[in-house]
Design an enzyme around this catalytic site. Structure first.
Site, mmCIF file in Angstrom:
data_model
loop_
_atom_site.group_PDB
_atom_site.id
_atom_site.type_symbol
_atom_site.label_atom_id
_atom_site.label_comp_id
_atom_site.label_asym_id
_atom_site.label_seq_id
_atom_site.Cartn_x
_atom_site.Cartn_y
_atom_site.Cartn_z
ATOM 1 N N GLU A 130 3.676 4.337 -4.609
ATOM 2 C CA GLU A 130 2.236 5.165 -4.807
ATOM 3 C C GLU A 130 2.600 6.612 -4.396
ATOM 4 O O GLU A 130 3.329 6.753 -3.555
ATOM 5 C CB GLU A 130 1.125 4.617 -4.047
ATOM 6 C CG GLU A 130 0.097 5.050 -4.184
ATOM 7 C CD GLU A 130 -0.826 4.460 -3.256
ATOM 8 O OE1 GLU A 130 -2.198 4.121 -3.934
ATOM 9 O OE2 GLU A 130 -0.747 4.084 -2.304
ATOM 10 N N GLY A 265 1.176 3.855 6.880
ATOM 11 C CA GLY A 265 1.025 2.613 7.526
ATOM 12 C C GLY A 265 1.640 1.377 7.041
ATOM 13 O O GLY A 265 2.097 0.649 7.605
ATOM 14 N N GLU A 268 0.151 -1.571 -0.561
ATOM 15 C CA GLU A 268 -0.612 -2.846 -0.984
ATOM 16 C C GLU A 268 -0.048 -3.378 -2.186
ATOM 17 O O GLU A 268 -0.438 -3.983 -3.220
ATOM 18 C CB GLU A 268 -1.975 -2.572 -1.502
ATOM 19 C CG GLU A 268 -2.319 -1.668 -2.422
ATOM 20 C CD GLU A 268 -2.390 -0.008 -2.222
ATOM 21 O OE1 GLU A 268 -2.979 0.707 -2.812
ATOM 22 O OE2 GLU A 268 -1.941 0.266 -0.918
ATOM 23 N N ASN A 269 1.414 -3.288 -2.141
ATOM 24 C CA ASN A 269 2.208 -4.116 -3.262
ATOM 25 C C ASN A 269 1.782 -5.541 -3.479
ATOM 26 O O ASN A 269 1.646 -6.101 -2.590
ATOM 27 C CB ASN A 269 3.752 -3.959 -3.076
ATOM 28 C CG ASN A 269 4.175 -2.494 -2.753
ATOM 29 O OD1 ASN A 269 3.998 -1.970 -3.088
ATOM 30 N ND2 ASN A 269 4.879 -2.901 -1.472
ATOM 31 N N HIS A 299 -6.402 -4.305 5.838
ATOM 32 C CA HIS A 299 -6.662 -3.302 4.707
ATOM 33 C C HIS A 299 -5.861 -3.568 3.499
ATOM 34 O O HIS A 299 -6.380 -3.654 2.551
ATOM 35 C CB HIS A 299 -6.326 -1.748 5.290
ATOM 36 C CG HIS A 299 -6.603 -0.616 4.617
ATOM 37 N ND1 HIS A 299 -7.580 0.197 4.344
ATOM 38 C CD2 HIS A 299 -5.383 -0.448 3.413
ATOM 39 C CE1 HIS A 299 -7.065 1.286 3.592
ATOM 40 N NE2 HIS A 299 -5.999 1.014 3.000
ATOM 41 N N GLU A 300 -4.832 -3.914 3.556
ATOM 42 C CA GLU A 300 -3.662 -4.336 2.840
ATOM 43 C C GLU A 300 -4.176 -5.695 2.028
ATOM 44 O O GLU A 300 -3.999 -5.607 0.736
ATOM 45 C CB GLU A 300 -2.200 -4.289 3.209
ATOM 46 C CG GLU A 300 -1.748 -2.990 3.823
ATOM 47 C CD GLU A 300 -2.139 -1.939 3.155
ATOM 48 O OE1 GLU A 300 -1.842 -1.751 1.862
ATOM 49 O OE2 GLU A 300 -2.411 -0.852 3.869
ATOM 50 N N GLU A 322 -9.242 3.155 -1.405
ATOM 51 C CA GLU A 322 -8.922 3.236 0.009
ATOM 52 C C GLU A 322 -10.266 2.927 0.880
ATOM 53 O O GLU A 322 -10.135 2.216 1.952
ATOM 54 C CB GLU A 322 -8.329 4.397 0.369
ATOM 55 C CG GLU A 322 -7.104 4.773 -0.348
ATOM 56 C CD GLU A 322 -6.054 3.659 -0.374
ATOM 57 O OE1 GLU A 322 -6.109 2.914 0.768
ATOM 58 O OE2 GLU A 322 -4.877 3.505 -1.008
#
Length: 855
Positions: A130, A265, A268-269, A299-300, A322
């Site tokens: 990304e 941090g 998200e793959n 989050h991910e 996000e």
């Protein structure tokens, strides 16, 4: 279009022309231990809407050997330039492209990053794509709305492991052939390669669902990997998200990989989330660190649905990606059964929201839905508005439409757009259907305008202290100079909390009303007329909306005496945030803020809030205090940190936090003697474990004040010959208060490009010391002479570290502003660099105003 940029218009044209079907990517990483380059072979199948059309595919590579389009070899020299391979004379319907290239390992955290662990001398690889960096590893149509399936084949050294988006196969002759992925975007494909340590489990859901789970890290961190705690948070997330989203987890397995030298941090793959390995804690940390790690994990995981299953069409909806993940991860912590952090909205108010308020008052402020013209725009837009203001406004939207209605809309959205691409209007349309609310005006006011509102109470009472009238005044302050747009009054959904002292001396909520504040200057609140005025009236109680809140005079006076007495952590956090905001806005002198913190922090139970206050006080005293009073304020604060360290419960989180706060600011000979004695073990504080990370905090401070030099730093590194030890040693060396140490650090970062991303970041952190202003003064001129050249010659991540980290932010003076203005006028930086330098300039300008107020 030269260079490595891509405009939105180009992406739109390419998306109209092409439908990408599949990628087959063959990588030979068998020489990864030695580094250099590797062979990358990409075969892409795609459809063209027109015969004879022209387009391009993206690739960043030192060498391209072969480009074959529909069986015809193209002249590489003619078609490959900058980051593009030109493709002419496409066939209508199916096309096939094969590209053979040599691609390069990086040490910048972009593309395929290669790291050698000093403990075992083994190489460890991972990808970070990304926004536009899949093209550093394979030829790709690098934009989020050209989804396809991806099938990776990887040759790796014997004994290594290869992890990707699809389940890990059994290798044959060191070749790993993965099944094709579902349709996903290029930027969430992933490869993690090396002799990683792993732990495996599964998530067992309803209806017989079973999802394999894996956690990976380097063997040198394996002894610290608390996999049970990580699996527990992950399973809670699976339970909560699948219920709220009413959509089963969309991929075949879920791996979480703690990787070295990671810039963000986490990432998200799809099915293979990479996370910075500082989250594998080598030493004691406070519960706040575990809470932040859990929020990152959740989050991910939320992104697997929102971002990976359904993906924005273009990066102007990055905020939605996000913000949704941030909002839902914190909601999961707050509401999931058995969560360890039901107070997570306190943390959100205290950290995320303060980040948003800070960002929204910079000259670069922008609407949440930012105008993203090209890749340069998006690369600097991973900011406090994209993550934190967006999540705050989603929280406001949930209050506005209702939580059940919100998630019903989200469920419809996932079912309607699975494996596809969307725009914001697709989500808002679904929410309008389930809530019955027209969101057009709301979206316009909240998402398409910049800036922040201020809410103030206007209260009248009679002689008996009974409220006779109550109104909320809303202000829309002028946007910062240079920002685009107009100040906007907005509709707010808020709660008003009424607080009084109970018999035990606790400030408790005795009443609460929830209402819509209209998009006007004054909203009357007749519900409060006739009620006795309580000790404190708190606007935006429960932190439902996004606004700066001010207390009326009586409430402020009471809170100043009793801030630590709130029974609940969230109203305390809101009052702390309001006080900090007033300090930054030069409405509250730094000396008064310091006094407020010292009077209330001893009663603050939330460790995350305590640690935030430590950071904020240090920043305020260093930059916002009038120079004439700064030394006295620093002395007062440092003495308080030591007193709290000695008084804290043995072995507690608060004790550790105060030890770190003391280490950050110790200054007198006696205080520095104590640091040395704690390091050497000749003195102890009962319950305080001076472990690896705390030792380095002490060493870095002793180096910064000139007590420790190369011999002591090298000796400490011998105790901790790890990647983390290497970074700490680099920070300590750069922190030394000598002209030679500063020149050496500067040269290693600015004049050379050899340092890996994490070490460069560590050197910059050590170089900038607020009590070395005079020593660092000559570097203001050097910064402006060098920064544009660095920006133009380095990768984005490396250049941004330098542009932001070495800006002379601690030289709070008019000459710094003048030097910045002269550079902005004459240097002709591109928009991204101009933005970063202008943001840094705004920090100096704010500090000057605060210093004047404090004086």
């Amino acid at each position: 279009m030269p260079g490595t940029n891509l405009t939105r218009e180009e992406a739109q044209q390419r998306a109209k022309l092409l439908d990408v079907e599949s990628y087959e990517i063959d990588l030979d990483l068998s020489g990864a231990q030695e580094g250099g380059t590797y062979r990358s072979v990409t075969s892409v199948r795609f459809e063209s809407a027109e015969a004879g059309a022209h387009t391009f595919i993206d690739l960043v590579a030192p060498a391209v050997h072969e480009v074959v389009l529909n069986g015809h070899s193209l002249d590489v020299a003619a078609v490959f330039r900058d980051s593009r391979i030109e493709l002419k004379h496409l066939q209508a319907g199916p096309n096939e492209l094969r590209v053979v290239a040599d691609c390069a390992y990086t040490n910048t955290g972009e593309g395929l990053h290669r790291f050698v662990d000093p403990v075992d001398q083994q190489a460890y690889l991972y990808t970070q794509f990304e926004v536009p960096d899949a093209r550093r590893v394979f030829a790709s149509f690098e934009q989020p709305d050209l989804k396809a399936t991806f099938q990776f084949t990887v040759k790796a050294p014997t004994g290594w492991t290869v992890i990707s988006n699809s389940p890990t196969p059994e290798p044959k002759d060191d070749v790993w052939r993965f099944e094709a992925t579902p349709r996903i975007s290029t930027y969430i494909t992933a490869l993690i390669v090396g002799p990683y340590h792993s732990v495996h489990s599964s998530y067992e859901g309803a209806d017989g669902q079973s999802v394999p789970l894996g956690i990976y890290c380097r063997p040198s961190l394996a002894e610290f990997l608390d996999s049970d705690a990580i699996f527990e948070v992950t399973r809670q997330g699976f339970d909560w998200f699948q219920e709220k989203f009413d959509y089963a987890y969309p991929f075949a397995k879920y791996d979480q990989l703690f990787v070295p030298e990671f810039n963000a941090g986490a990432m998200e793959n799809a099915g293979a989330v990479t996370i910075r390995d500082q989250y594998v804690f080598r030493s004691k940390v406070t519960d706040a660190a575990y809470e932040v790690r859990a929020e990152t994990i959740l989050h991910e995981l939320a992104h697997m649905w929102f971002g990976d299953l359904v993906t924005m069409e273009w990066w102007n909806d990055l905020w939605l990606n996000e913000s949704f993940a941030t909002y839902t991860s914190i909601a999961c912590q707050a509401y999931a059964p058995g969560s360890r952090w039901p107070h997570s909205w306190t943390t959100f108010a205290n950290s995320m929201k303060t980040w948003a308020y800070r960002q929204d008052q910079l000259p670069s402020t922008h609407p949440i839905m930012a105008e993203i013209r090209d890749l340069d725009d998006v690369l600097v837009n991973f900011d406090g508005i994209t993550y934190a203001k967006g999540a705050s406004v989603l929280k406001q939207l949930v209050a506005y439409v209702g939580m059940d209605e919100f998630f019903q809309g989200v469920q419809a959205y996932f079912k309607r757009h699975a494996y596809g691409n969307t725009r914001l209007s697709d989500l808002l349309g679904a929410l309008e259907e389930t809530s019955g609310r027209d969101l057009t005006a709301w979206a316009k006011a909240w998402l398409q305008t910049a800036g922040i509102n201020v809410l103030r109470p206007e209260i009248e009472t009679d002689a008996d202290g009974v409220i006779t009238s109550f109104a909320i005044r809303q202000e829309a302050p002028a946007l910062p100079a240079g920002a685009k747009g107009e100040p906007t009054l907005r509709p707010h959904r808020i709660a008003i909390g009424l607080y009084d002292l109970d018999t035990a001396g606790k400030l408790v909520r005795v009443d609460r009303i929830e209402l819509d504040v209209t998009a006007t200057e004054l909203t009357q609140v007749p519900q409060l007329a006739g009620k006795r005025r309580p000790a404190v009236i708190l606007l935006n109680d429960d932190d439902l909306s996004y606004a700066k809140v001010r207390l009326d005079e009586e409430s402020l006076a009471f809170v100043t005496e009793h801030l630590g007495d709130f029974e609940s952590s969230l109203p305390r956090a809101l009052c702390w945030a309001s006080a900090w905001d007033m300090t930054r806005d030069a409405e509250l002198p730094t000396s008064a803020y310091l006094e407020l913190v010292l009077s209330g922090i001893g009663k603050e139970t939330d460790i995350g809030v305590v640690q935030s206050l430590h950071r904020q006080v240090k920043l305020a005293v260093d930059l916002y205090a009038a120079p004439v009073g700064r030394d006295a304020a620093l002395a007062t604060w440092t003495e308080a940190t030591l007193a709290h360290l000695r008084a804290a419960e043995a072995g507690s989180d608060h004790q550790l936090a105060w030890a770190r706060a003391f280490a950050a600011t110790a200054r007198t000979p006696e205080q520095l003697d104590l640091l040395e004695a704690l390091l050497e073990g000749t003195q102890t504080v009962e319950g305080l474990a001076v472990d690896t990370e705390l030792r380095w905090a002490f060493v870095e401070r002793l180096a910064a004040v000139g007590r420790y030099d190369e011999a002591e730093i090298a000796s400490e590194y011998e105790r901790d010959r790890t990647a983390a030890g290497e970074r700490h040693a680099a920070t300590a060396r750069a922190a030394r208060p000598t002209a030679e140490a500063k020149a050496e650090a500067w040269a290693s970062v600015v004049e050379s490009d050899k340092l890996p991303n994490a070490v460069q970041e560590a050197v910059i952190a050590g170089f900038v010391q607020t009590d070395q202003r005079d020593l660092l003064a000559p570097y203001t001129e050097k910064y402006f002479a060098a920064v544009k050249g660095v920006w133009e010659s380095r990768s984005h991540e490396m250049a941004q570290q330098v542009a932001v980290g070495l800006y002379p932010a601690i030289q709070v003076s008019q000459p710094t502003l003048d030097a910045t203005d002269a550079w902005l006028t004459t240097a002709e930086p591109n928009a991204a660099l101009r933005r970063l330098v202008s943001e840094s300039r705004a920090g100096v300008e704010r500090a000057l105003r605060a210093q004047a107020a404090d004086a």
